[in-house]
Design an enzyme around this catalytic site. Structure first.
Site, PDB file in Angstrom:
ATOM      1  N   ASP A   1       6.260 -17.726  21.712  1.00 16.89           N
ATOM      2  CA  ASP A   1       6.609 -16.587  22.189  1.00 16.89           C
ATOM      3  C   ASP A   1       6.997 -16.886  23.870  1.00 16.89           C
ATOM      4  O   ASP A   1       6.465 -17.056  24.554  1.00 16.89           O
ATOM      5  CB  ASP A   1       6.167 -15.409  22.402  1.00 16.89           C
ATOM      6  CG  ASP A   1       7.902 -13.904  22.140  1.00 16.89           C
ATOM      7  OD1 ASP A   1       8.682 -14.140  21.318  1.00 16.89           O
ATOM      8  OD2 ASP A   1       7.543 -12.926  23.234  1.00 16.89           O
TER       9      ASP A   1
ATOM     10  N   ASN B   1       0.872  -1.351   0.277  1.00 21.22           N
ATOM     11  CA  ASN B   1       0.148   0.229   0.454  1.00 21.22           C
ATOM     12  C   ASN B   1       0.792   1.434  -0.066  1.00 21.22           C
ATOM     13  O   ASN B   1       0.387   2.230  -0.029  1.00 21.22           O
ATOM     14  CB  ASN B   1      -1.060  -0.115   1.344  1.00 21.22           C
ATOM     15  CG  ASN B   1      -0.416  -0.180   2.322  1.00 21.22           C
ATOM     16  OD1 ASN B   1       0.860  -0.029   2.810  1.00 21.22           O
ATOM     17  ND2 ASN B   1      -1.407   0.240   3.235  1.00 21.22           N
TER      18      ASN B   1
ATOM     19  N   ASP C   1       3.373   2.211   1.615  1.00 20.06           N
ATOM     20  CA  ASP C   1       4.086   2.870   3.265  1.00 20.06           C
ATOM     21  C   ASP C   1       4.638   2.837   3.610  1.00 20.06           C
ATOM     22  O   ASP C   1       5.293   3.452   4.990  1.00 20.06           O
ATOM     23  CB  ASP C   1       2.534   3.230   4.240  1.00 20.06           C
ATOM     24  CG  ASP C   1       2.366   1.819   4.996  1.00 20.06           C
ATOM     25  OD1 ASP C   1       2.636   0.989   4.304  1.00 20.06           O
ATOM     26  OD2 ASP C   1       1.710   1.902   5.802  1.00 20.06           O
TER      27      ASP C   1
ATOM     28  N   ASP D   1       1.971 -15.867  15.885  1.00 17.98           N
ATOM     29  CA  ASP D   1       2.891 -15.773  16.498  1.00 17.98           C
ATOM     30  C   ASP D   1       1.728 -15.881  18.229  1.00 17.98           C
ATOM     31  O   ASP D   1       1.330 -14.788  18.016  1.00 17.98           O
ATOM     32  CB  ASP D   1       4.026 -14.695  16.527  1.00 17.98           C
ATOM     33  CG  ASP D   1       5.328 -14.802  16.955  1.00 17.98           C
ATOM     34  OD1 ASP D   1       5.562 -14.898  17.998  1.00 17.98           O
ATOM     35  OD2 ASP D   1       5.969 -14.821  16.208  1.00 17.98           O
TER      36      ASP D   1
ATOM     37  N   GLU E   1       9.500 -21.040  21.850  1.00 18.60           N
ATOM     38  CA  GLU E   1      10.623 -20.583  21.655  1.00 18.60           C
ATOM     39  C   GLU E   1      11.327 -21.095  23.419  1.00 18.60           C
ATOM     40  O   GLU E   1      10.884 -19.940  24.557  1.00 18.60           O
ATOM     41  CB  GLU E   1      10.202 -19.486  21.784  1.00 18.60           C
ATOM     42  CG  GLU E   1      11.769 -18.648  21.579  1.00 18.60           C
ATOM     43  CD  GLU E   1      11.589 -16.958  21.872  1.00 18.60           C
ATOM     44  OE1 GLU E   1      12.244 -16.752  21.384  1.00 18.60           O
ATOM     45  OE2 GLU E   1      11.208 -16.729  22.505  1.00 18.60           O
TER      46      GLU E   1
ATOM     47  N   HIS F   1      14.474 -13.690  13.280  1.00 15.52           N
ATOM     48  CA  HIS F   1      14.509 -12.235  13.498  1.00 15.52           C
ATOM     49  C   HIS F   1      15.105 -11.613  14.025  1.00 15.52           C
ATOM     50  O   HIS F   1      15.093 -10.519  14.087  1.00 15.52           O
ATOM     51  CB  HIS F   1      12.851 -11.481  13.377  1.00 15.52           C
ATOM     52  CG  HIS F   1      12.361 -12.391  14.224  1.00 15.52           C
ATOM     53  ND1 HIS F   1      11.542 -13.184  14.608  1.00 15.52           N
ATOM     54  CD2 HIS F   1      11.895 -11.583  15.496  1.00 15.52           C
ATOM     55  CE1 HIS F   1      10.922 -13.587  15.893  1.00 15.52           C
ATOM     56  NE2 HIS F   1      11.561 -12.459  16.966  1.00 15.52           N
ATOM     57  N   ASP F   2      15.600 -12.848  15.502  1.00 13.25           N
ATOM     58  CA  ASP F   2      16.602 -12.078  16.465  1.00 13.25           C
ATOM     59  C   ASP F   2      17.348 -12.263  16.389  1.00 13.25           C
ATOM     60  O   ASP F   2      18.491 -12.521  17.455  1.00 13.25           O
ATOM     61  CB  ASP F   2      15.930 -13.271  17.902  1.00 13.25           C
ATOM     62  CG  ASP F   2      14.679 -12.366  17.802  1.00 13.25           C
ATOM     63  OD1 ASP F   2      14.457 -11.601  17.880  1.00 13.25           O
ATOM     64  OD2 ASP F   2      14.409 -13.482  19.024  1.00 13.25           O
TER      65      ASP F   2
END
Ligand code: NOJ
Length: 583
Positions: free
Chosen positions: A208, A31, A33, A106, A265, A337-338
């Protein structure tokens, strides 16, 4: 411990799946942004189907103030408008299913956001119903109920807004208050929310920070481990017992009735707890193997962390396989992503060994790095367990150069920068520490093509795009049979090939040449007999092998490998998958 074969062979629907992790903010913006969205995930479903992955794990996309990039949820039932709408999530679930893929979300329920209705109500009336959803204690201005250090640095207790003399617990950021799982009403609310998503067609959850939901009672101080007088949460949680009650309830009431797939996790697990966590009666279907990700870490902080070597990686993989395999299916990762990108993390020492001895051109260095990334891929992909690919890993994305403090986004990197400065590092040194280990490294936008915005967005992206997108991008790799992307596709189709699938999923795992410093090698034995072999050193290695391993199923270079009967010659970073042929 013997393998629980009776369980392992029960053939659950998720046993042979390949997971793909999507960090939606950086995946694809539709979109305009500058922020990735669900429309972007929908648009890329054909790409994901063509890649061959089965389960899409979507990182948090619920309503959030994004203090910790969505891991601070202010409404569990609502997709954040920045990502789109609930209707789009339903469209995504449907369209993924049409393409033979499942979606897991998640589940972040150790804490919520300080902007969640529950916490706002708790601040308004700490004695009321929602006050009991959190851990709130009486404590004077300079008093801390315990000396625990939050995962992101600093004390885990902060003043309860609007309530002088009261503090609340947050083991992560102060804007992520911990939920009180001792409270049955809270648990009921969480279970209803999970069922609500499962009813919509979500097939399970990545769970998580789950081991944190149980706190040790009575809350107390532990021996400090740094000069700040505090103790890390890993120690506190490591000594806490009694989580079973919450997890068995969740399994019984929510997960089992839906046959949901869960991957938890869990960090620093105790080996004796593995049967409780995964396997036949385990609370979760699977849990991540994070052991390799923690290599080189130091209790003092990132500034004291050491780079990981390939040999350490190998030894840790063997140890993890030995620990997990008897019980079930751990989920194997190279990146998430960590974590920093895997080439930057594991190949550096061997790369220096090679470049120290030879002068390589820029192109030769890039080719070597590519070979190394493919080798790492082979090594983890054919282990026992479920492979999980993090977005961008399949095209070999790399760490992001960091020149200015202002460019840090990751909350944990900000904490670690401060910690490095307090330990006496200069600003440049602290920045270089953050550059190596920051979570921002893996959160940069996907590199879809070499045009401005890397095909991710037509607007200014929310996070800087790695300038190497002109060299490393999906479009260019799609048409190159030798690219990292093409290699991932070959690996995936080999794992799924009916002639080998059962062996890769259910076959036994045995390390080979364990004392050979320059090799990582293992056998997967079942209906077929397969040898995975890689040269993890900077020099050519010759290995004597059983000559019947003569069918080459996969090779990450064009180099010929069989040197006469029974000897394999491997270039640095060469990895092969060989099948035993019995005549
Ligand atoms: C683990 C997640 O992977 C990480 O990104 C997050 O910051 C913490 N849990 C807190 O939710």
């Amino acid at each position: 411990m013997e393998r629980d074969d009776a369980y392992i062979r029960t053939g659950k629907w998720w046993h042979d799946k390949i997971i793909y992790e999507i960090y939606p903010k950086s995946f694809m913006d539709t979109n305009g942004d500058g922020i990735g969205d669900l429309g972007g995930v929908i648009e890329k479903l054909d790409y994901l189907q063509d890649l061959g992955v089965d389960i899409l794990w979507i990182c948090p996309c619920y309503q959030s103030p994004f203090i910790d990039q969505g891991y601070d949820i202010s409404d569990y039932y609502k997709i954040d408008p920045v990502f789109g709408t609930n209707a789009q999530m339903e469209e995504l679930l449907r369209k993924a299913r049409e393409r033979g893929m499942d979606v897991i979300l998640d589940l972040v329920v150790n804490h919520c956001s300080s902007e969640h209705f529950w916490f706002r109500e708790a601040c308004r009336d700490p004695q009321g119903k929602y006050g009991k959803y959190f851990y709130i204690m009486d404590a004077g201005e300079d008093e801390l109920p315990t000396n625990w250090r939050s995962y992101f640095g600093g004390p885990v207790w902060s003043p309860l807004p609007g309530n002088p003399g009261k503090k609340y617990l947050h083991v992560f950021h102060e804007k992520q208050p911990d939920l009180n799982w001792e409270n049955a009403e809270l648990r009921r609310d969480i279970f209803s929310m999970m069922k609500w998503w499962l009813d919509k067609g979500v097939r399970g959850f990545r769970i998580d920070a789950i081991m944190n939901i149980k706190k040790p009672f009575p809350l107390r101080n532990y021996n400090p481990d740094r000069e700040d007088g505090m103790v890390e949460m890993e120690t506190v949680i490591g000594q806490t017992r009694g989580i079973e009650q919450f997890l068995s309830e969740m399994k019984r009431e929510v997960l089992d009735p839906y046959d949901a797939f869960t991957v938890a996790e869990v960090c620093g697990e105790r080996e004796e707890d593995l049967p409780l966590l995964m396997g036949r009666e385990g609370f979760f279907s699977s849990m991540f193997d994070f052991r390799e990700m923690t290599l080189g870490m130091s209790d003092k902080g990132w500034y004291d962390r050491k780079p990981a070597t390939l040999r350490q990686y190998r030894d840790m993989c063997y140890a993890a396989q030995k620990a997990f395999n008897p019980y079930g299916f751990q989920t194997n990762v190279l990146e998430n992503h960590d974590s920093p990108r895997c080439g930057d993390r594991f190949l550096q020492e061997a790369m220096h060994e090679i470049t120290g001895k030879n002068t390589l051109t820029k192109d030769e260095k890039q080719a070597l790095a590519e070979k190394g990334k493919k080798m790492l891929a082979v090594l983890y992909f054919f282990l026992h367990g479920i492979p999980c690919i993090y977005q961008g890993q399949e095209i070999g994305m790399e760490n992001m150069p960091l020149e200015r403090f202002e460019d840090i986004d990751d909350v944990s990197a900000l904490g670690e920068y401060g910690c490095a400065i307090r330990a006496g590092l200069t600003r440049e040194e602290a920045l270089s520490v953050v550059q190596q280990f920051s979570r921002d490294n893996s959160r940069t936008p996907m590199q879809w093509n070499d045009l401005e915005g890397s095909g991710f967005s037509t607007a200014e992206p929310w996070m800087r795009i790695n300038p190497n997108y002109v060299l490393i991008n999906e479009k260019q790799q799609e048409s190159d049979g030798g690219s990292v992307l093409s290699f991932y596709k070959k690996m995936i189709s080999l794992r799924k090939n009916p002639a080998y699938r059962n062996t890769f999923v259910y076959g036994s795992f045995t390390p080979v040449c364990e004392n050979e410093n320059d090799l990582m090698a293992y056998r997967r034995t079942g209906e077929a007999d397969i040898l995975v072999l890689a040269n993890i050193s900077g020099q050519i290695v010759k290995v004597p092998i059983d000559p019947s391993f003569c069918r080459v199923l996969l090779n990450n270079t064009d180099a010929f490998i069989l040197e006469g009967e029974g000897t394999v010659c491997l270039e640095p970073f060469q990895a092969v998958v060989l099948e035993k042929i019995t005549l």
